[in-house]
Design an enzyme around this catalytic site. Structure first.
Site, PDB file in Angstrom:
ATOM      1  N   GLU A 178      38.007  35.407  34.287  1.00  0.00           N
ATOM      2  CA  GLU A 178      39.132  35.632  33.380  1.00  0.00           C
ATOM      3  C   GLU A 178      39.906  34.340  33.120  1.00  0.00           C
ATOM      4  O   GLU A 178      41.011  34.133  33.641  1.00  0.00           O
ATOM      5  CB  GLU A 178      40.060  36.714  33.936  1.00  0.00           C
ATOM      6  CG  GLU A 178      39.398  38.065  34.078  1.00  0.00           C
ATOM      7  CD  GLU A 178      40.312  39.137  34.638  1.00  0.00           C
ATOM      8  OE1 GLU A 178      40.030  40.325  34.445  1.00  0.00           O
ATOM      9  OE2 GLU A 178      41.324  38.773  35.289  1.00  0.00           O
ATOM     10  N   GLU A 327      33.853  44.345  34.548  1.00  0.00           N
ATOM     11  CA  GLU A 327      34.845  45.012  35.382  1.00  0.00           C
ATOM     12  C   GLU A 327      35.427  46.198  34.614  1.00  0.00           C
ATOM     13  O   GLU A 327      35.695  46.096  33.413  1.00  0.00           O
ATOM     14  CB  GLU A 327      36.012  44.086  35.750  1.00  0.00           C
ATOM     15  CG  GLU A 327      35.674  42.921  36.639  1.00  0.00           C
ATOM     16  CD  GLU A 327      36.918  42.115  37.017  1.00  0.00           C
ATOM     17  OE1 GLU A 327      38.045  42.654  36.870  1.00  0.00           O
ATOM     18  OE2 GLU A 327      36.768  40.964  37.450  1.00  0.00           O
TER      19      GLU A 327
END
Length: 698
Positions: A178, A327
């Protein structure tokens, strides 16, 4: 070491090594689990006693887990002190996972540098825009531009690649985690100046293109230019965003260069992105990656299925290929205002929706509750005691579903007839100068998506510079920054038979974020046969009506934004007009105009229309372009997703996003692959899923 080999699908179809295993398990002759849809989780063996690992992997196997992501936060365990590496624990973890028929995605651990690195080399720490340097103790505290940090990042990536690059148990690599905010440290600022010098060549050219005579901003050298993300010349702000994109690409590239020469061709390289993240241009960054992957969360526990569908289509559009859901939440998260759980059945519903929009893998974050750390309350599959929590059984059902029908999905992907253009330049430019705080670029796209989805049912969200030839209709909401190259691409699309629909604020800016010398839509105004006469931020809705009956004479309103349009060609049609208002500026003026362009057409909608009117307008555009629903008469709560195989065979996934049972007329005698029940209709329970295979001619 126990090993087994995975096959891979063709690269161009971008389905890499999805666990269709070629040979029996070497140690004991067992056939490993086979599935072309992967179920997975994030597993952190370094956080748990090694004697526990086999228990965890057994529970994973019982849940039909095919893949685990490991390593992305384990730098201090992999390299406990500078230059001293310890991978023996990871060797054992990967080997033990293989015994349980579980493959691995390796994460490079660069999102969480070890304390020895940031303590000894504090210059590697990120500096925020106010000059505050980050400290150790969280994550993503590094500077993306620091050469020394890149050296350490490349070194750990190289050591990992040399050790695991030819392991048949490693499916691929996730770079970092991320990608975080940029840094404004001295190194980043120097690199920004070099980037500007390379782009413009001379400071005189920069001054000209940035119009720096305004407010006496004229620069004598590149070194005088500030590094800023707000409250600056719009040209500077846009170039800063472009620099950030290029810097993140360069940051990842040093790891790619370390990994790529040392791994099997079958191992993919990716990173994981987030919901509508605007930190960098994802289209440009993904040109350097093999697949797209993203992290899907609803912190309040209330799934918005249309918004989630649009997010999946956005990610699929980064490479216009299938993707991984790296995710997603097992019931709930820990970082929202109120972290409510998803209702029973919605976790499964979300997994199948991801597949319907092009996901070939669904991974949950995370496997087991960490005993300490910043995310103790985050949802998991196991509690801190190591026993399954309630959502475990629902995820187990997803795994059983994938095992039952996964091989049917081999080589399939969504195929869209309609596209929405998403431009990072335009999004950034509007965010710099909203003019109305209610004008949100992403909302412009998602509102349009909501209007389109019931008819199109499959939508691509792509860059304005993409090859658009496959689409019957292309929508470009708020295409604010319109370069000459993009304009040529759009004009060529129209001349070859495509139908282009522009939204408000389109074509206002050029590639330097300067106002076009020609009125909106700038280089497309001549083809449109008209232009924007003036734009207005709206405090209150204004009436809009259809003077031509083209939209069934339905009246509606414009909210947030209104542009008055002026036709300049005799064959330009007025599609919508404004009604009477209190201030009179838009009264009776055209709100939407259209014109044929060779084999195609351009429609310019100059207002943010209310949902009903927007749906009516776009539905007529689709009808005129012969875009019809795949299946008519679907209840509003039911979503139909289609994936197409190379030979033309089709797969339908039907999901009831509602809270009550829904009856669906299938119009064909079909068999649900999940239940083996056949019929020309189906009654889907709340959050229910059905999967059908159709021949290409059906």
């Amino acid at each position: 070491m126990f090993k087994y080999q995975f096959t891979l699908r063709h690269r161009r179809q971008l389905v890499f090594i999805l666990c269709m295993l070629l040979c029996p398990f070497m140690a004991n002759g067992q056939q490993p689990s086979q599935s072309e849809l992967l179920l997975g989780t994030a597993w952190y063996p370094e956080q748990w006693p090694e004697q526990r690992w086999d228990v965890d992997l057994t529970l994973m196997e019982q849940a039909h887990i095919h893949v685990v992501r490991v390593g992305e936060f384990a730098w201090s365990t992999m390299e406990p002190s500078e230059g001293h590496f310890d991978f023996a624990w990871l060797d054992r973890a990967i080997s033990l996972a293989a015994k349980h028929h579980i493959a691995v995605v390796l994460g490079t651990p660069t999102a969480a540098p070890p304390a020895w690195l940031t303590s000894k080399y504090p210059e590697t720490l990120r500096v925020d825009e106010d000059g505050k340097r980050a400290e150790h103790g969280n994550r993503q505290q590094f500077s993306f531009s620091n050469p020394l940090y890149r050296h350490f990042a490349a070194r750990i990536a190289l050591e990992m690649a040399k050790r695991y690059g030819h392991s048949p148990n490693v499916l691929g690599w996730q770079l970092d985690n991320e990608l975080a905010p940029p840094s404004f440290d001295a190194s980043a600022k120097r690199q920004f100046h070099l980037w500007l010098q390379h782009k413009y060549g001379s400071i005189a050219d920069l001054n000209r293109r940035w119009s720096t005579a305004y407010w006496s901003q004229t620069y004598d050298s590149f070194d005088e230019i500030p590094a800023r993300s707000k409250n600056e010349n719009p040209a500077l702000l846009l170039d800063w965003k472009r620099f950030v994109t290029d810097t993140w690409i360069a940051y990842l590239q040093v790891q790619i260069d370390a990994i790529r020469p040392n791994i099997l061709p079958s191992q993919f390289i990716t990173t994981n992105t987030m919901h509508w993240n605007e930190g960098f241009d994802h289209y440009l960054l993904h040109k350097h990656l093999d697949i797209a992957a993203w992290d899907d969360y609803f912190p309040d526990g209330h799934l918005d299925p249309i918004l989630n569908a649009a997010s999946h289509d956005l990610v699929r559009g980064y490479k216009q290929r299938n993707f991984w859901l790296m995710e997603t939440q097992p019931a709930f998260v820990n970082w929202g205002a109120i972290n409510s759980p998803l209702p029973r059945g919605v976790t499964r519903e979300m997994a199948w929706q991801a597949v319907g929009h092009g996901a070939d893998a669904v991974l949950y974050w995370q496997w087991r509750s960490a005993l300490n750390g910043q995310e103790q309350y985050h949802g998991t599959m196991l509690g801190a005691d190591g026993l399954p929590v309630p959502v475990y059984s629902e995820i187990q059902q997803i795994g059983a579903d994938f095992d039952r029908v996964g091989d049917v999905f081999t080589g399939s992907t969504p195929k869209a007839r309609v596209a929405i253009l998403q431009s990072y330049d335009s999004r950034w430019a509007i965010d710099f100068q909203r003019h109305s705080q209610k004008f949100d670029y992403v909302t412009q796209i998602t509102d349009l998506y909501r209007a389109l989805q019931p008819t199109t049912q499959t939508i691509d969200i792509v860059s304005p510079d993409s090859d658009l030839s496959q689409y019957k209709v292309v929508f470009a909401p708020a295409l604010n920054v319109l370069s000459e190259a993009t304009a040529k691409n759009l004009l060529a699309y129209c001349r070859n038979g495509g139908h282009l629909v522009l939204g408000p604020r389109s074509g206002m800016k050029d590639a330097d974020n300067a106002l076009q010398a020609e009125r909106q839509p700038g280089p497309l105004a001549e083809a449109l046969g008209g232009h924007v006469d003036q734009y207005y931020a709206l405090e209150k809705p204004v009436p809009v009506q259809d003077p031509t009956a083209r939209t069934g004479s339905q009246h509606g309103t414009a909210t947030v934004w209104a542009e008055t349009l002026k036709p300049t060609a005799p064959d330009t049609s007025i599609i919508l007009r404004y009604g009477k208002t209190a201030d009179g500026w838009v009264d009776d003026q055209p709100a939407a105009i259209a014109r044929s362009v060779d084999k195609g057409s351009i429609l310019y909608i100059g207002a943010t229309l209310d949902p009903g009117l927007l749906h009516t307008v776009v539905d007529n555009v689709l009808r005129e372009a012969n875009v019809e629903p795949l299946l008519r008469g679907l209840p509003a709560e039911v979503e139909l997703m289609q994936r197409v195989k190379p030979d033309g065979r089709r797969l339908w996934i039907l999901i009831n996003h509602g809270t009550t049972s829904q009856h669906i007329d299938l119009q064909h005698d079909l068999t649900d692959l999940l239940t083996n029940k056949s019929g020309k209709s189906v009654d889907l329970p709340a959050h229910g899923v059905a999967v059908y295979a159709l021949e290409s001619q059906q």
